[in-house]
Write an enzyme that holds these catalytic residues in place. Structure first.
Site, PDB file in Angstrom:
ATOM      1  N   THR A   1       0.853  -1.186   0.000  1.00  0.00           N
ATOM      2  CA  THR A   1       0.000   0.000   0.000  1.00  0.00           C
ATOM      3  C   THR A   1       0.886   1.233   0.000  1.00  0.00           C
ATOM      4  O   THR A   1       1.966   1.217   0.583  1.00  0.00           O
ATOM      5  CB  THR A   1      -0.851  -0.019   1.287  1.00  0.00           C
ATOM      6  OG1 THR A   1      -1.840  -1.019   1.159  1.00  0.00           O
ATOM      7  CG2 THR A   1      -1.523   1.310   1.554  1.00  0.00           C
TER       8      THR A   1
ATOM      9  N   ARG B   1     -14.594  -7.062  -0.172  1.00  0.00           N
ATOM     10  CA  ARG B   1     -13.834  -6.641   1.015  1.00  0.00           C
ATOM     11  C   ARG B   1     -13.291  -5.207   0.816  1.00  0.00           C
ATOM     12  O   ARG B   1     -12.741  -4.881  -0.215  1.00  0.00           O
ATOM     13  CB  ARG B   1     -12.681  -7.613   1.236  1.00  0.00           C
ATOM     14  CG  ARG B   1     -11.785  -7.279   2.443  1.00  0.00           C
ATOM     15  CD  ARG B   1     -10.521  -6.544   2.062  1.00  0.00           C
ATOM     16  NE  ARG B   1      -9.603  -6.428   3.179  1.00  0.00           N
ATOM     17  CZ  ARG B   1      -8.539  -5.639   3.193  1.00  0.00           C
ATOM     18  NH1 ARG B   1      -8.255  -4.904   2.155  1.00  0.00           N
ATOM     19  NH2 ARG B   1      -7.756  -5.583   4.248  1.00  0.00           N
ATOM     20  N   VAL B   2     -13.464  -4.377   1.829  1.00  0.00           N
ATOM     21  CA  VAL B   2     -12.848  -3.051   1.826  1.00  0.00           C
ATOM     22  C   VAL B   2     -11.996  -2.947   3.080  1.00  0.00           C
ATOM     23  O   VAL B   2     -12.454  -3.293   4.173  1.00  0.00           O
ATOM     24  CB  VAL B   2     -13.916  -1.930   1.811  1.00  0.00           C
ATOM     25  CG1 VAL B   2     -13.249  -0.560   1.899  1.00  0.00           C
ATOM     26  CG2 VAL B   2     -14.768  -2.023   0.548  1.00  0.00           C
ATOM     27  N   GLY B   3     -10.763  -2.472   2.933  1.00  0.00           N
ATOM     28  CA  GLY B   3      -9.863  -2.346   4.081  1.00  0.00           C
ATOM     29  C   GLY B   3      -9.922  -0.957   4.697  1.00  0.00           C
ATOM     30  O   GLY B   3     -10.926  -0.241   4.586  1.00  0.00           O
ATOM     31  N   ASP B   4      -8.831  -0.583   5.338  1.00  0.00           N
ATOM     32  CA  ASP B   4      -8.766   0.693   6.051  1.00  0.00           C
ATOM     33  C   ASP B   4      -8.459   1.887   5.149  1.00  0.00           C
ATOM     34  O   ASP B   4      -8.773   3.024   5.497  1.00  0.00           O
ATOM     35  CB  ASP B   4      -7.644   0.626   7.098  1.00  0.00           C
ATOM     36  CG  ASP B   4      -6.288   0.364   6.423  1.00  0.00           C
ATOM     37  OD1 ASP B   4      -6.147  -0.707   5.806  1.00  0.00           O
ATOM     38  OD2 ASP B   4      -5.407   1.242   6.497  1.00  0.00           O
TER      39      ASP B   4
ATOM     40  N   THR C   1      -0.674   1.788   6.868  1.00  0.00           N
ATOM     41  CA  THR C   1      -0.517   0.596   6.030  1.00  0.00           C
ATOM     42  C   THR C   1      -0.479  -0.621   6.942  1.00  0.00           C
ATOM     43  O   THR C   1      -0.177  -0.500   8.117  1.00  0.00           O
ATOM     44  CB  THR C   1       0.774   0.685   5.185  1.00  0.00           C
ATOM     45  OG1 THR C   1       1.045  -0.599   4.620  1.00  0.00           O
ATOM     46  CG2 THR C   1       1.963   1.104   6.010  1.00  0.00           C
TER      47      THR C   1
HETATM   48  N1  ASP Z   1      -4.004  -1.635   4.564  1.00  0.00           N
HETATM   49  C1  ASP Z   1      -4.177  -2.250   3.296  1.00  0.00           C
HETATM   50  C2  ASP Z   1      -5.478  -2.998   3.285  1.00  0.00           C
HETATM   51  O1  ASP Z   1      -5.752  -3.704   4.234  1.00  0.00           O
HETATM   52  C3  ASP Z   1      -3.092  -3.212   2.915  1.00  0.00           C
HETATM   53  C4  ASP Z   1      -1.690  -2.811   3.301  1.00  0.00           C
HETATM   54  O2  ASP Z   1      -1.431  -1.698   3.748  1.00  0.00           O
HETATM   55  O3  ASP Z   1      -0.801  -3.652   3.151  1.00  0.00           O
HETATM   56  O4  ASP Z   1      -6.200  -2.956   2.319  1.00  0.00           O
END
Ligand code: ASP
Length: 286
Positions: free
Chosen positions: A154, A182-185, A204
């Site tokens: 990221t 799926r949606v992350g942060d 990240t």
């Molecule tokens: N934070 C990102 C997510 O979970 C992935 C990452 O930073 O490696 O989508």
């Protein structure tokens, strides 16, 4: 206009995770190249928002990182990207999620902030908005990263400009093999991105963990109470580790130009640009 009283700062990351030596060197180089280029506008008196969007766009275009070109596929083999921007002032924010056909999701996030009444647009609606605002589509196959690429790259940037404005941006291809939908942060203000008048933050790591503890917002609340940014970031990371046992990292810059780089992963690729000089790190301690 240039205000020589305030020294600008640009800080970029290319993801926290298990970098090995060869890939770490490439990630540091990628962050340095993007940092040097995006610094120019900031040094000429340009706004922090412009600089973080420029930096993240360059990192999205670099296939060494899991964002834009180079994104990892989900369980069904599809690339689905998320991105966000946020600026100090009135905590203005814009974000997009589940983007499949546009190479620079950070620019869509900025357009949502500047040209819509909303904060977060998702999926087909977000892509329709991008079409309406003149963004060019690309072939999703051009976005997919190498099969063996890990999923920890990221990208993000935070900046302080000469007029004291702060901005943050985060962009990701998500996590390899995730369930569709799926949606992350990364596109969520308070989780993977934050900017207010005190501090700008980009995170990240494992998105589910970052969401559960609202990592960026935790840091910002401590900074607003007068805690030094490095201590605030360490305290928030300790909570993430205690509550979730997961890995993450973050970069931050405050309105006075103090910076923090904190992670509990094996590495986090970063580059800070101060006075036109770049300082990179990846496997070094935070
Ligand atoms: N934070 C990102 C997510 O979970 C992935 C990452 O930073 O490696 O989508």
């Amino acid at each position: 206009m240039k205000n020589p009283g305030r020294a600008p700062v640009l800080f970029l990351h290319g993801g926290a995770g298990n970098w090995d030596g060869r890939r770490a060197a490439g990630a540091e180089a990628g962050c340095r190249e993007a940092g040097m280029e995006a610094w120019r506008g900031l040094d000429a008196g340009g706004p922090a928002l412009e600089s973080v969007c420029h930096a993240v766009r360059l990192l999205e275009n670099d296939p060494r990182f899991n964002a834009g070109r180079g994104s990892v596929p989900n369980r069904d083999g599809d690339v689905c990207m998320d991105a966000s921007v946020m600026v100090s002032g009135n905590c203005e924010a814009g974000a997009v999620a589940e983007i499949r056909h546009f190479p620079n999701p950070v620019l869509l996030a900025r357009a949502v902030m500047e040209h819509s009444p909303h904060v977060l647009l998702f999926g087909a609606g977000a892509e329709c908005f991008a079409d309406e605002h003149g963004f060019d589509r690309c072939d999703p196959d051009d976005l997919r990263g190498e099969d063996e690429a890990p999923d920890h790259e990221t990208v993000g940037a935070v900046a302080l400009d000469m007029n004291g404005r702060l901005a943050a941006a985060t962009s990701t291809g998500g996590r390899r093999g995730s369930l569709p939908g799926r949606v992350g942060d990364s596109p969520i203000p308070g989780a993977g991105v934050w900017a207010d008048r005190h501090v700008a933050i980009s995170c990240t790591g494992i998105g589910e963990a970052i969401l559960r503890v609202a990592l960026a917002r935790h840091v910002s609340v401590l900074v607003a109470r007068g805690v030094a940014v490095r201590e605030a970031a360490e305290e928030a990371m300790r909570e993430l580790e205690r509550e979730t046992g997961s890995e993450a990292g973050l970069i931050a810059v405050t309105a006075s130009g103090a910076i923090a780089r904190v992670h509990n992963a094996a590495g986090m690729a970063t580059c800070v640009v101060l006075d036109g000089e770049t300082h990179t790190a990846c496997l070094a301690d935070s």
